[in-house]
Design an enzyme around this catalytic site. Structure first.
Site, mmCIF file in Angstrom:
data_model
loop_
_atom_site.group_PDB
_atom_site.id
_atom_site.type_symbol
_atom_site.label_atom_id
_atom_site.label_comp_id
_atom_site.label_asym_id
_atom_site.label_seq_id
_atom_site.Cartn_x
_atom_site.Cartn_y
_atom_site.Cartn_z
ATOM 1 N N GLU A 1 0.807 -1.215 0.000
ATOM 2 C CA GLU A 1 0.000 0.000 0.000
ATOM 3 C C GLU A 1 0.843 1.269 0.000
ATOM 4 O O GLU A 1 0.434 2.298 -0.535
ATOM 5 C CB GLU A 1 -0.914 0.055 1.245
ATOM 6 C CG GLU A 1 -2.008 -0.974 1.276
ATOM 7 C CD GLU A 1 -1.611 -2.204 2.049
ATOM 8 O OE1 GLU A 1 -0.568 -2.821 1.705
ATOM 9 O OE2 GLU A 1 -2.345 -2.560 2.988
ATOM 10 N N ASN A 2 1.987 1.214 0.666
ATOM 11 C CA ASN A 2 2.800 2.417 0.796
ATOM 12 C C ASN A 2 3.676 2.678 -0.426
ATOM 13 O O ASN A 2 4.665 3.392 -0.334
ATOM 14 C CB ASN A 2 3.634 2.367 2.081
ATOM 15 C CG ASN A 2 4.513 1.136 2.171
ATOM 16 O OD1 ASN A 2 4.116 0.063 1.714
ATOM 17 N ND2 ASN A 2 5.681 1.266 2.749
#
Lengths: 239, 222, 239, 222
Positions: D53-54
């Site tokens: 996600e990052n």
């Protein structure tokens, strides 16, 4: 191991059906995937809906596809320019449906399709004839119109360099609509000027990560013309 | 009353006049036509960052013919150069800059501008079913300031600065200043306010060529 | 000539008012603008609304800002983790308002604010308690909720390298929320690990073009810790 | 009836079992907990692209302790490595990939999964006013396939596979397969369908540990 490169333009375009919605990248002649547009004419799919910034110029590329009678509808921001003779003729003859979309709304609708956003509000067109029939809504005292995502079955994209996983970088103003169209179609086909081994592109500079790309065909640039209006046909050849 | 004796500004002179008013550090988008010429008129003494819809921030003037980079065009499809600190991005990011209010200024051509700041610059008839809108509507509503650069009248002598636009609007109420070949005019609270005119032109002479009432600043140089 | 670099953290934070909405970039300890968070504590602004992915860990950075009583409201996706002791205490004591936003919705709301999109629809949260009170709407047979843009007065951002015009690149997973927050605030303040001359960053690889950035402060990295949970205070110092 | 004699899979063995079913070329996001272990269990013979996600696509297993890159963490804040062909992007682009349906698979941990494919994995009580949702809801609705990796029961022995979730949902009707330490179970048309069990465990034994009716494939190996 995964290798998304196919051997020919024909292989890249295999299976595109009549009635498909096809996005075509590029702005002016920069970043136009000429070879796969030509290939699409040979491939033969009919009754296409085109999404592109303009409606072609002269008698090559998009204009040639239109002239071949393959397109029934076009969604674009800038259909009419000095060279858009094929579009003009077909449109006047009632053989082409047209949806005019402001360039920024077109870009955002494409981006939304790729990002799983079905609709969004924008201030663009409020108070103009292009807002006719659109849902209006106020947020914090300003009026906006609702616009829906614009997805496609197929995106034809030109990249400068791609690797076998489908990672792509573009060149200068060639990034334009290519990078967003790559995200918005079920089948994204890349015409890459250069191929490189996975791991050689800088991970910080990859614009289109490979997950957006299904097929790549290598079409080396033959000559760099300095006249941007010159025929694109002389510029590219399938490798 | 003797007729006014004056020389309208050339398109290049208009571009130069506009360039003088653009502030150091501004981010600016130039529309097609006269606005495009501003790129070649910017003084080296200022850092002015030119934005192009097709994904360039920080382009420079036209290249000399021997050093054309075919991959580097502006929104008008003309070849440009790059300045140090330039960057490339895609169309959605480019219009995020525009729509998001990150441009200090956008300069547009126009068919008509009204004293309410309405601009019509994309379609010459509501009956035209295939007008080319491009990025004009996004720019008109998105930039912090919208200036118009245009001839003061049509070739036929009809006023382009009017009480109400007759052509289809690009956006209502967005224009804050107009640079013509005859004058510089602010749009303030529904009025055209003249701040500058070419020498030899009288207020009455300018009014005759204008389709709405003009107001004049006290210190306007006529 | 334009130079957005300021001389100190204090200069960078000048004028931030009580009641401001402040975005703070970073994910985990990577890309957290530690020095300007510390500076914000010294600067003294109160009654802040924070927008960040989490609510701080341990007693440094965000947690220290919370502990100093400067924050009245926090909008985040992941407030509670093993180290979020300061948040827990304040929240239990009723001293902190909280808005939980799914991480993707948070990112998209921030991006929308920067892009002039006041609101959009998303499938995330449909059928869950986080959709309570939200407007639901169907597009093409699927249900979505309406989410509004999330703008800020100030964004605190860490970049790896910046130039004097404000162009920024990030490092690896340090890009995270930094690149989108930089677009969504009236005043974007960058803490840059490295400064370079304009023209030396690759135009194809610039992530944040300078038009999004108002102030830059150079905060060289002192040591690269290999323990991501270690105190950030030892890692950075203002130049 | 004698009690079943079986050995539940370790967390590592579960990760290995899941890794076997991930297809060459898939783009995959791994949630926190058991799913994270899958990163270290993927065979070299396949190109599987892990998304975080990052803002990472194409990360690899954990680094050896002497070669940790502090700037390279996954969504669980653990240090990872990069594989050839990896790329970085920001959070909005990362979740555009997730929400836009570009991930072939997302593997999540869970407190409960229902036979309708509902998943609860973020909050243990509707009364908890500060639960941490992170990216779980976006992943659950966005990925093409959602698999769950979880112990078959809680530590107290309560079933986690249930007719209806009691904890607040992460998303309704999204889970298509569940990997537990006892079995592999498909979610099909509102039913749990067992495709695989640890050896020595009987269908009756598995049913006792499950909160909803189990169906068994004909060729299930028990």
């Amino acid at each position: 191991m995964i290798n998304k490169q196919v051997r020919s333009v024909a292989d890249a375009l295999e299976g595109i059906r009549d009635g498909s919605v096809v996005m075509i990248g590029g702005f002016g002649s920069v970043g136009q995937p000429d070879a796969i547009i030509e290939g699409l004419i040979e491939q033969g799919a009919r009754n296409l809906t085109l999404i592109a910034n303009n409606a072609g110029s002269g008698h090559v590329g998009l204009a040639k596809l239109l002239n071949a009678g393959r397109v029934s509808r076009i969604i674009c921001s800038y259909p009419r320019s000095s060279g858009s003779v094929v579009f003009e003729a077909l449109f006047q003859a009632g053989k082409l449906d047209l949806e005019i979309v402001p360039q920024g709304t077109l870009a955002e609708r494409i981006r939304a399709a790729g990002a799983g956003i079905p609709a969004f509000y924008t201030p663009t067109t409020v108070g103009t004839i292009l807002a006719k029939g659109k849902e209006h809504r106020e947020f914090n005292g300003r009026t906006y119109v609702l616009e829906e995502a614009l997805p496609a079955d197929v995106a034809l994209v030109e990249a400068w360099t791609a690797d076998q996983f489908g990672n792509c970088v573009y060149r200068e103003s060639g990034r334009n609509f290519n990078a967003i169209m790559a995200t918005a179609a079920k089948l994204t086909i890349v015409q890459a000027c250069n191929m490189t081994e996975a791991g050689t592109l800088d991970p910080e500079a990859i614009v289109t990560p490979g997950l957006f790309v299904q097929r790549i065909v290598h079409v080396p640039e033959r000559t760099l013309l300095t006249d941007s209006s010159a025929s694109a046909e002389t510029r590219k050849q399938a490798a | 009353m003797s007729p006014d004796s004056f020389t309208p500004l050339s398109r290049r002179a208009m571009a130069k006049r506009i360039a003088e008013d653009i502030q150091d550090g501004w981010y600016v988008n130039l529309g097609i036509g006269i606005p495009t010429l501003v790129a070649d008129a910017l003084p080296d003494s200022k850092d002015i960052f030119l934005h192009s819809e097709n994904g360039i921030l920080g382009f420079g003037p036209a290249p000399d013919p021997d050093h054309v980079d075919p991959w580097l065009i502006n929104a008008g499809k003309q070849h440009v150069t790059l300045r140090p600190g330039a960057s490339f991005f895609h169309h959605a990011d480019s219009f995020a800059m525009i729509r998001g209010g990150h441009l200090d200024l956008c300069i547009l051509g126009a068919f008509e501008v009204s004293s309410d700041g309405d601009i019509a610059n994309w379609s010459t008839s509501a009956q035209d079913m295939a007008p080319a809108v491009g990025g004009a509507m996004d720019l008109a509503v998105g930039a912090k300031r919208v200036w118009v650069a245009t001839e003061h009248t049509t070739r036929e002598g009809a006023p382009k600065l009017v009480e109400q636009c007759h052509y289809p609007l690009t956006a209502p109420g967005v224009v804050s200043r107009i640079y013509t070949n005859l004058a510089v005019i602010d749009v303030e609270n529904g009025h055209f306010v003249v701040r500058d005119m070419v020498s030899g032109l009288t207020p009455e002479g300018l009014q005759k060529l204008t389709g709405a009432k003009l107001y004049f600043r006290e210190n306007v140089n006529a």
